[in-house]
Design a protein around this motif. Structure first.
Motif, PDB file in Angstrom:
ATOM      1  N   LEU A 199      10.239   2.777   2.122  1.00 41.72           N
ATOM      2  CA  LEU A 199      11.178   3.484   1.250  1.00 41.72           C
ATOM      3  C   LEU A 199      12.118   4.357   2.074  1.00 41.72           C
ATOM      4  O   LEU A 199      13.321   4.431   1.804  1.00 41.72           O
ATOM      5  CB  LEU A 199      10.402   4.335   0.242  1.00 41.72           C
ATOM      6  N   GLU A 200      11.577   4.990   3.100  1.00 46.05           N
ATOM      7  CA  GLU A 200      12.394   5.821   3.979  1.00 46.05           C
ATOM      8  C   GLU A 200      13.472   4.990   4.670  1.00 46.05           C
ATOM      9  O   GLU A 200      14.632   5.413   4.778  1.00 46.05           O
ATOM     10  CB  GLU A 200      11.506   6.502   5.022  1.00 46.05           C
ATOM     11  N   GLU A 201      13.103   3.795   5.145  1.00 40.81           N
ATOM     12  CA  GLU A 201      14.064   2.924   5.823  1.00 40.81           C
ATOM     13  C   GLU A 201      15.145   2.430   4.859  1.00 40.81           C
ATOM     14  O   GLU A 201      16.333   2.420   5.188  1.00 40.81           O
ATOM     15  CB  GLU A 201      13.342   1.720   6.444  1.00 40.81           C
ATOM     16  N   ILE A 202      14.732   2.011   3.676  1.00 43.24           N
ATOM     17  CA  ILE A 202      15.684   1.480   2.697  1.00 43.24           C
ATOM     18  C   ILE A 202      16.677   2.558   2.269  1.00 43.24           C
ATOM     19  O   ILE A 202      17.885   2.316   2.207  1.00 43.24           O
ATOM     20  CB  ILE A 202      14.939   0.916   1.467  1.00 43.24           C
ATOM     21  N   LEU A 203      16.184   3.763   1.996  1.00 48.95           N
ATOM     22  CA  LEU A 203      17.056   4.846   1.550  1.00 48.95           C
ATOM     23  C   LEU A 203      17.937   5.358   2.684  1.00 48.95           C
ATOM     24  O   LEU A 203      19.022   5.882   2.427  1.00 48.95           O
ATOM     25  CB  LEU A 203      16.226   5.993   0.969  1.00 48.95           C
TER      26      LEU A 203
ATOM     27  N   LYS B  45      21.269   5.396   0.210  1.00 48.64           N
ATOM     28  CA  LYS B  45      20.546   6.393  -0.569  1.00 48.64           C
ATOM     29  C   LYS B  45      20.456   6.035  -2.046  1.00 48.64           C
ATOM     30  O   LYS B  45      19.615   6.570  -2.768  1.00 48.64           O
ATOM     31  CB  LYS B  45      21.209   7.756  -0.414  1.00 48.64           C
ATOM     32  N   LYS B  46      21.321   5.138  -2.518  1.00 48.39           N
ATOM     33  CA  LYS B  46      21.328   4.765  -3.934  1.00 48.39           C
ATOM     34  C   LYS B  46      20.478   3.530  -4.227  1.00 48.39           C
ATOM     35  O   LYS B  46      20.401   3.091  -5.377  1.00 48.39           O
ATOM     36  CB  LYS B  46      22.763   4.520  -4.401  1.00 48.39           C
ATOM     37  N   SER B  47      19.857   2.964  -3.201  1.00 49.25           N
ATOM     38  CA  SER B  47      19.061   1.750  -3.388  1.00 49.25           C
ATOM     39  C   SER B  47      17.878   2.014  -4.315  1.00 49.25           C
ATOM     40  O   SER B  47      17.280   3.095  -4.295  1.00 49.25           O
ATOM     41  CB  SER B  47      18.547   1.237  -2.039  1.00 49.25           C
TER      42      SER B  47
ATOM     43  N   SER C 250       0.837  -1.194   0.000  1.00 45.33           N
ATOM     44  CA  SER C 250       0.000   0.000   0.000  1.00 45.33           C
ATOM     45  C   SER C 250       0.875   1.248   0.000  1.00 45.33           C
ATOM     46  O   SER C 250       2.059   1.195   0.325  1.00 45.33           O
ATOM     47  CB  SER C 250      -0.916   0.013   1.229  1.00 45.33           C
ATOM     48  N   LYS C 251       0.264   2.379  -0.347  1.00 48.70           N
ATOM     49  CA  LYS C 251       1.012   3.630  -0.437  1.00 48.70           C
ATOM     50  C   LYS C 251       1.586   4.030   0.919  1.00 48.70           C
ATOM     51  O   LYS C 251       2.733   4.488   1.018  1.00 48.70           O
ATOM     52  CB  LYS C 251       0.119   4.741  -0.981  1.00 48.70           C
ATOM     53  N   ASP C 252       0.811   3.859   1.982  1.00 45.69           N
ATOM     54  CA  ASP C 252       1.274   4.236   3.322  1.00 45.69           C
ATOM     55  C   ASP C 252       2.482   3.408   3.742  1.00 45.69           C
ATOM     56  O   ASP C 252       3.466   3.937   4.268  1.00 45.69           O
ATOM     57  CB  ASP C 252       0.143   4.069   4.340  1.00 45.69           C
ATOM     58  N   LYS C 253       2.413   2.109   3.505  1.00 39.41           N
ATOM     59  CA  LYS C 253       3.530   1.236   3.854  1.00 39.41           C
ATOM     60  C   LYS C 253       4.749   1.536   2.989  1.00 39.41           C
ATOM     61  O   LYS C 253       5.884   1.498   3.466  1.00 39.41           O
ATOM     62  CB  LYS C 253       3.132  -0.236   3.696  1.00 39.41           C
ATOM     63  N   LEU C 254       4.497   1.835   1.727  1.00 40.33           N
ATOM     64  CA  LEU C 254       5.598   2.097   0.804  1.00 40.33           C
ATOM     65  C   LEU C 254       6.421   3.293   1.250  1.00 40.33           C
ATOM     66  O   LEU C 254       7.656   3.269   1.199  1.00 40.33           O
ATOM     67  CB  LEU C 254       5.054   2.323  -0.610  1.00 40.33           C
ATOM     68  N   GLU C 255       5.762   4.340   1.688  1.00 38.01           N
ATOM     69  CA  GLU C 255       6.474   5.547   2.097  1.00 38.01           C
ATOM     70  C   GLU C 255       7.399   5.285   3.280  1.00 38.01           C
ATOM     71  O   GLU C 255       8.536   5.749   3.308  1.00 38.01           O
ATOM     72  CB  GLU C 255       5.471   6.649   2.436  1.00 38.01           C
TER      73      GLU C 255
END
Length: 343
Positions: free
Chosen positions: A132-136, A140-142, A124-129
């Motif tokens: 994505l924050e954790e992965i980056l 930052k280049k992920s 979902s969009k909420d989970k993605l945000e």
């Protein structure tokens, strides 16, 4: 005018490749002929090329220009009539190409050819945000590839590539280049109120991913989110690497916080790399023989060894030899982790 009209009509409908060939051909031909027509005005081919380019793009600096009657006639007939028209068509085709590329990317119709990326399916969009924050924050280049039925990308981000399609189809998964992915995470449907149906859809996708792994003899690390604990055995049978209970995980965190006051802060730090001490994975050092040696050296460096994979009983197995493929997890800050990796 009729002949010119027919020629321009055909030029308008050609593709970008043909337009590029025609434009480059006209540039080379015009530069060559102008050098031959007026060798005194254009002593070098580079001078003729410079004049041709500035004329075609309608800049016209005026530093070089044809001075003979024949050179001026040539400019009016070939450059002004055909050259500028061909250049205009080429520029138009370039804009059209980039517009189509952007549209296809937004609609998830472009394949992803990167490596070591994260594939997120059905998120979902909420989970993605938040993910994505954790992965980056970790790197930052992920790159993140989102696979979903949606007709448009759920988020606009330079590090996110969207693939539209059925995640249970082989063609869709191959578009996401899952064989080169760091991991594939399959999320449970938030809108589905029936746990059995939601987990059934998740199992179908997970089974497809694992079948591709066997078919092409490629290793794919899969993580799935499920809603019902009794379904774990089904996913283990499908050879899924990790299973996470969505609702149960939150309930258990709430229970732990109720029993052990302040424990939620510990879990929050372990689950996020935003600040403080974090969880990192390291490989076995060649000179470590057993877990005790590893734990003592890591402690002196400012890190705490907590597990080998999912095994948390290392203190009771301190004298056991560490296998070469051990996945050792430590708790420390980012600077300490980087120092340990550089040793």
């Amino acid at each position: 005018m009729g002949i010119l009209h027919r020629m321009l009509s055909k030029l308008i409908h050609i593709n970008l490749w043909h337009a590029s060939v025609i434009a480059i051909g006209l540039i080379i031909l015009s530069s060559f002929l102008m050098k031959k027509i007026e060798p005194d005005t254009f002593p070098r081919y580079s001078d003729a090329l410079w004049w041709t380019m500035t004329t075609l793009v309608t800049v016209g600096y005026g530093d070089l220009y044809p001075k003979t009657i024949f050179g001026q006639i040539f400019t009016m007939t070939l450059i002004y009539t055909f050259g500028i028209g061909a250049m205009g068509i080429l520029v138009g085709k370039l804009f059209q190409f980039f517009a189509q590329y952007k549209k296809k990317k937004e609609e998830g119709k472009l394949n992803f050819d990167g490596k070591n990326h994260y594939v997120l399916i059905g998120i979902s969009k909420d989970k993605l945000e938040s993910i994505l924050e954790e992965i980056l924050h970790s790197n930052k280049k992920s790159k993140v590839v989102v696979v979903d039925h949606s007709p448009h990308s759920p988020v606009e981000h330079d590090n996110v590539h969207f693939i539209s399609g059925n995640p249970a189809d082989e063609e869709t998964l191959l578009k996401a280049n899952i064989f080169e992915a760091h991991s594939v995470a399959i999320f449970s449907e938030d809108q589905n109120q029936f746990a059995a149906i939601a987990d059934g859809k998740t199992l179908l996708i997970a089974t497809r991913v694992e079948s591709l792994s066997k078919k092409y003899e490629k290793s794919i690390y899969t993580v799935v989110e499920i809603q019902k604990e009794s379904h774990i055995s089904l996913f283990e049978h499908a050879n899924v690497d990790e299973v996470i209970l969505s609702n149960a995980s939150v309930s258990r965190l709430m229970a732990q916080a109720s029993i052990h006051h302040g424990s939620s802060k510990l879990f929050k730090q372990l689950l996020s790399k935003a600040d403080g001490e974090n969880l990192y994975q390291i490989k076995k050092k060649p000179h470590w023989k057993n877990y005790k040696e590893a734990a003592l050296e890591l402690f002196e460096q400012g890190a705490t060894l907590i597990s080998d994979g999912g095994s948390l009983d290392l203190p009771r197995r301190s004298m056991e030899d560490i296998p070469e493929n051990a996945r050792m997890f430590i708790i420390c800050d980012e600077q300490t982790y980087n120092e340990i990796n550089n040793v």
